[in-house]
Design a protein around this motif. Sequence first.
Motif, PDB file in Angstrom:
ATOM      1  N   ASP A   1     -21.786   9.694  17.554  1.00  0.00           N
ATOM      2  CA  ASP A   1     -22.702  10.440  18.416  1.00  0.00           C
ATOM      3  C   ASP A   1     -24.156  10.128  18.088  1.00  0.00           C
ATOM      4  O   ASP A   1     -25.034  10.235  18.958  1.00  0.00           O
ATOM      5  CB  ASP A   1     -22.449  11.942  18.262  1.00  0.00           C
ATOM      6  N   GLU A   2     -24.427   9.768  16.830  1.00  0.00           N
ATOM      7  CA  GLU A   2     -25.811   9.462  16.442  1.00  0.00           C
ATOM      8  C   GLU A   2     -26.371   8.278  17.223  1.00  0.00           C
ATOM      9  O   GLU A   2     -27.539   8.261  17.612  1.00  0.00           O
ATOM     10  CB  GLU A   2     -25.881   9.163  14.942  1.00  0.00           C
ATOM     11  N   ILE A   3     -25.536   7.276  17.449  1.00  0.00           N
ATOM     12  CA  ILE A   3     -25.985   6.101  18.203  1.00  0.00           C
ATOM     13  C   ILE A   3     -26.271   6.481  19.650  1.00  0.00           C
ATOM     14  O   ILE A   3     -27.247   6.018  20.255  1.00  0.00           O
ATOM     15  CB  ILE A   3     -24.928   4.981  18.130  1.00  0.00           C
ATOM     16  N   ILE A   4     -25.429   7.340  20.210  1.00  0.00           N
ATOM     17  CA  ILE A   4     -25.641   7.775  21.587  1.00  0.00           C
ATOM     18  C   ILE A   4     -26.931   8.583  21.701  1.00  0.00           C
ATOM     19  O   ILE A   4     -27.723   8.395  22.645  1.00  0.00           O
ATOM     20  CB  ILE A   4     -24.432   8.594  22.072  1.00  0.00           C
ATOM     21  N   GLN A   5     -27.173   9.477  20.742  1.00  0.00           N
ATOM     22  CA  GLN A   5     -28.405  10.264  20.764  1.00  0.00           C
ATOM     23  C   GLN A   5     -29.633   9.368  20.634  1.00  0.00           C
ATOM     24  O   GLN A   5     -30.648   9.569  21.320  1.00  0.00           O
ATOM     25  CB  GLN A   5     -28.370  11.307  19.637  1.00  0.00           C
ATOM     26  N   ALA A   6     -29.559   8.369  19.752  1.00  0.00           N
ATOM     27  CA  ALA A   6     -30.681   7.439  19.598  1.00  0.00           C
ATOM     28  C   ALA A   6     -30.922   6.652  20.875  1.00  0.00           C
ATOM     29  O   ALA A   6     -32.077   6.413  21.276  1.00  0.00           O
ATOM     30  CB  ALA A   6     -30.406   6.485  18.437  1.00  0.00           C
ATOM     31  N   ALA A   7     -29.844   6.258  21.552  1.00  0.00           N
ATOM     32  CA  ALA A   7     -29.990   5.529  22.810  1.00  0.00           C
ATOM     33  C   ALA A   7     -30.622   6.407  23.878  1.00  0.00           C
ATOM     34  O   ALA A   7     -31.446   5.937  24.682  1.00  0.00           O
ATOM     35  CB  ALA A   7     -28.630   5.017  23.266  1.00  0.00           C
ATOM     36  N   ARG A   8     -30.269   7.674  23.910  1.00  0.00           N
ATOM     37  CA  ARG A   8     -30.886   8.587  24.874  1.00  0.00           C
ATOM     38  C   ARG A   8     -32.370   8.751  24.613  1.00  0.00           C
ATOM     39  O   ARG A   8     -33.182   8.791  25.546  1.00  0.00           O
ATOM     40  CB  ARG A   8     -30.183   9.943  24.821  1.00  0.00           C
TER      41      ARG A   8
END
Length: 280
Positions: free
Chosen positions: A170-177
Amino acid sequence: MAPANPLPRLTRSIGANAVLLGLAGLVLLPYAWMALTAMRAPSEIFSDPFGLPHDPGILVDNIRRAFAAVPMARFLLNGLVVTAGLLMLQLAVAVPCAYALAKLRFAGKSALFALIVAALCVPIQVPMLPIYIVLASLKALDSYFALIFPFVLSPFAIFLLRQQFRAFPDEIIQAARLDGFSEVEIMLRLVVPSARPAIAAFAVFSITAHWNDLYWPLIVVSSETMATPPLGLMFFRDGDLGTDYGPLMAGAILIVAPVMLVFLLAQRQFIRGLTMTGLR
């Protein structure tokens, strides 16, 4: 301390391998019989059913006669159109659904996932009658649409990919957002590439199931031009080769070969996909 005797372990290993080889032989026996029959002349099939073929070159002649007896090329083309088109549509539906169930928050998410799991328990034969009635009322029988439409929504694909997508950090998804990525970009550029083994596993399942499917084509197809490969084999009995099993088995080899080739090419990804989704 005396070293352990390796004989019991070696004996167990030999016994296990012997059992596996025996089971593999039972599985491969029909394919071997099919290949041997395709390499026999008509006079050899019943006169010497357990012997080796005297002229394996007869296989080429049986293949030629198979193409002459029925439109085999058309059957193979229909199978390719149905399986390839269906796989692309299934993934086009399953990927966003699985991503939403795995990574997005919305009302009714748990109920929707429970519905997907419940759909896995329903045999495919159950909704076939109402689907057939709808297709008949739309005059869409005996078409690619009738062969593809009922299977576009695949609960198994959604479930399999959802399990895979949940493991994506989820951290990668949050960073991408935070970097301005849209949800579609995150899904297609980050999450989907990480799920290639699971997608390959589902592709093998889908291609094998729908290439070999006889039940649904037998219901909705009425013309020879729309027959899929398994249904096409049934047209042999209506022609001059109804009792000539050599061309019939040659046609069966042509139908089985693409599925075996797909599995061999995707074998590593297939096993990896099942292993990865099974652990998460």
